[in-house]
Design an enzyme around this catalytic site. Structure first.
Site, short mmCIF file in Angstrom:
data_model
loop_
_atom_site.label_atom_id
_atom_site.label_comp_id
_atom_site.label_asym_id
_atom_site.label_seq_id
_atom_site.Cartn_x
_atom_site.Cartn_y
_atom_site.Cartn_z
N HIS A 1 0.83 -1.21 0.00
CA HIS A 1 0.00 0.00 0.00
C HIS A 1 0.86 1.25 0.00
CE1 HIS A 1 -3.95 -2.01 1.37
NE2 HIS A 1 -3.89 -1.85 0.06
N CYS B 1 -0.51 -10.70 -25.04
CA CYS B 1 -0.83 -10.29 -23.67
C CYS B 1 0.37 -10.44 -22.73
CB CYS B 1 -2.04 -11.04 -23.13
SG CYS B 1 -1.79 -12.81 -23.00
C1 PEP Z 1 2.64 -14.96 -20.59
O1 PEP Z 1 3.13 -16.06 -20.31
O2 PEP Z 1 3.18 -14.16 -21.37
C2 PEP Z 1 1.36 -14.54 -19.97
C3 PEP Z 1 0.75 -13.44 -20.36
O3 PEP Z 1 0.85 -15.30 -18.97
P1 PEP Z 1 1.44 -15.29 -17.47
O4 PEP Z 1 2.40 -14.13 -17.38
O5 PEP Z 1 0.27 -15.18 -16.58
O6 PEP Z 1 2.13 -16.63 -17.40
#
Ligand code: PEP
Ligand code: MG
Length: 599
Positions: free
Chosen positions: A197, A510
């Site tokens: 925090h 992602c």
């Molecule tokens: C990744 O592996 O790039 C991903 C987005 O999943 P995590 O970071 O949750 O393994």
């Protein structure tokens, strides 16, 4: 990096500050062990009540200050502290100690507080361990009151005119607020994490801060000048005049740039030559939802559902998951919310998930393998997604896929649950878009076949890099070798996006790669146009997309496809980017941190 004047920690709140070091060694109060006569027991209990009331007023004051300076979300941190302070069970435990052992109020309180800290510190969840800092701060306030200390004493210690960098063992949330508006321009603490925090408050208050800088109190001398870089997590002792001038210039540019970033929040992420880029947010902790929305994410590209289990002793029920996913769907009525099924195993083994120890957890029983082997865990999650999909555009994403039959097996389970829900008369979607994470070399190589059986693909560059380069993503010793722009990874990335395009299946990214501008430039050039990143990276990414023509990114990516080493890739990208953005502004180093003896 080998400069002996340099200390490293975790940069939790960006900004470069220059000031004289003030060392604060105010540690936990030293409470003498004393007992009281029986007749004084009631008085000690009354003293606890009075101290708790005092501290409550004090915390409420901080809450108001935090609300004014950092906004309502940040202020809620103090609601949590008030709840800890007034926890009836805890206070009953303190009273018991006073009655049964005739301890003084402060000693009894200290005993119980140590018990709680000990219990929480052992918790597997980082979140719970972070909350120990909050609790310790509350407990120290109460004990300090009982011992007649003024909680605001630190303010009077910092009245000298000179700009100050405060160096301490651990920054508490309350202190972060108290320092606001003082002559303290930056904070260095030996303890602390990115998710604490205190870190969140320092960030909201715009106070540059480096936490987790172990040994800072021993290595920094009182009164010496220091420069702190709250983005990179660096502290430089005894800087030269030239280093100070450089730091001040960098801070000036950073502020200008921060203003420019804030102004792009409502603008579209469109390249100067007219290509629309979709920017979504990754959601780990449910509490991050507000930030993801505030930074203008076009939906959630990755909901990491493992975080529903963190800090809990049991798996969430189907109903709890329905409530959570529905809340997300309502938060993004026009955009997709991509729910990834549990990515358990590997480095993600919360206490509520019992898994046997393995010699190689990253190569072990994890993610989709666990989901398929443990339908009693997987099915409620599928049902929750189907049910929440009645409220919005909810997608389902499978982690760590390596084989086509895993997707087929998952599809069969989804269809089965959809039929059951219909039979039970429970409102639910008949199906949802199904995607897979392409984050293993196997999936990348098979991307053309995978694209034939899914509705979308999402590239997890963190794991794809880990498994392709055979580098544990969490190993600090190997961090400089962990480069997602390595030609081996880039070739796989190209194959995946091409496979998606050939089948007409959307492909997004992602992993962290999408949140680094140099690498995002490469991704654009390779043909990726949908990114999902941690919310704080969204403003920079949106600004960045608006600076770089797609045609240039494509030219750079074509050149990268011919490159032989990661260093070659880096230099190619850097050079191409320099035509469009001031690289110092976006904090791109000149050189990649090359592993010893390699390019
Ligand atoms: C990744 O592996 O790039 C991903 C987005 O999943 P995590 O970071 O949750 O393994
Ligand atoms: Mg992954």
């Amino acid at each position: 990096m080998n400069d002996p004047r340099l200390l490293t920690g975790i940069g939790v709140s960006p900004g470069i500050a220059v000031g004289r070091a003030v060392l604060s060694r105010r540690e936990v109060p030293d409470v003498p062990h004393r007992t009281v006569p029986l007749r004084q027991v009631r008085k000690e209990i009354r003293r606890i009540t009075a101290a708790v009331n005092d501290v409550r007023r004090y915390l409420e004051g901080l809450r108001t200050e935090a609300a004014d300076a950092a906004g309502p979300d940040a202020a809620k941190i103090f609601d949590g502290q008030v709840l800890m302070l007034t926890d009836a069970e805890f206070l009953r435990g303190v009273e018991e100690l006073i009655r049964d052992h005739r301890l003084t109020a402060e000693k009894a309180y200290e005993f119980r507080a140590l018990e709680v800290c000990d219990l929480w510190s052992k918790a597997e969840s980082a979140l719970l361990r972070d909350r120990v800092t909050d609790f310790t701060a509350v407990a120290n306030h109460v004990i300090g009151r009982l011992m007649g200390r003024d909680p605001s004493a630190i303010r009077s210690e910092l009245t000298q005119e000179e700009l100050t960098v405060l160096v301490m063992h651990e920054l508490s949330p309350g202190l972060a607020v108290e320092l606001h508006g003082s002559n303290v321009v930056g904070v260095v603490s030996e303890e602390g994490t990115r998710t604490s925090h205190a870190a969140i408050l320092a960030h909201s208050l715009g106070m540059p801060a480096v936490l987790g800088a172990s040994g800072a109190l021993d290595r920094i001398a009182a009164g010496e000048r220091v420069i702190i870089d709250g983005a990179r997590g660096l502290v430089l002792r005894a800087p030269t005049e030239a280093e100070v001038a450089d730091a001040e210039a960098r801070e000036g540019r950073r502020r200008l740039h921060a203003d420019a970033l804030a102004e792009t929040l409502d603008l579209e992420a469109r390249t100067p030559d007219g290509h629309e880029i979709v920017l979504r947010g990754n959601l780990d902790l449910p509490a991050e939802l507000d930030v993801v929305r505030r930074f203008g994410a076009q939906g959630v590209g990755l909901v990491r559902t493992e975080f529903l289990i963190t800090a809990r002793t049991r798996l969430p029920t189907e109903e709890e998951q329905v409530a959570y996913f529905t809340k997300l769907a309502h938060a993004f009525p026009d955009d997709p919310v991509v729910v990834r099924t549990y990515d358990l195993g590997g480095d993600k083994i919360p206490a509520a998930f019992r898994a046997p120890p393995e010699r190689n957890p990253f190569l072990g029983w994890r993610a989709i393998r666990v989901c398929l082997d443990r339908p009693e865990i997987f099915r409620p999650q599928i049902r929750a997604v189907l049910r929440a999909a009645t409220a919005g555009n909810v997608h389902l994403l499978l982690p760590m896929v390596t084989r086509l039959d895993e997707i087929e097996a998952a599809r069969a389970l989804i269809a089965d649950e959809a039929t059951r829900l219909a039979g039970e008369g429970v409102p639910a979607a008949a199906s949802v878009p199904l995607g897979v994470m392409v984050e293993t070399p196997a999936a990348a190589v098979m991307a053309d076949r995978i694209a034939e059986v899914v509705d979308f693909m999402s590239v997890g560059t963190n794991d794809l890099t880990q498994y392709t380069l055979v580098i544990d993503r969490g190993n600090a010793k190997l961090a400089s070798r962990f480069r997602s722009y390595d030609p081996a990874v880039v070739r796989l990335m190209r194959g995946i996006v091409d496979a998606g395009r050939a089948s007409g299946v959307p492909v997004s990214v992602c992993g962290e790669m999408a949140s680094e501008v140099v690498e995002a430039f490469l991704l654009l050039g390779l043909g990726y146009t949908t990114f999902s990143v941690a919310a704080p990276a969204l403003p920079m990414l949106r600004w960045f997309v608006r600076q770089v023509p797609m045609a240039d990114a494509q030219r750079a990516a074509a050149a990268v496809m011919e490159a032989r080493t990661a260093s070659d890739v880096w230099h190619l990208l850097r050079e191409a980017l320099a035509a469009h953005v001031d690289l110092a502004l976006v904090d791109v180093p000149n050189e990649v941190a090359a592993p010893e003896g390699h390019g």
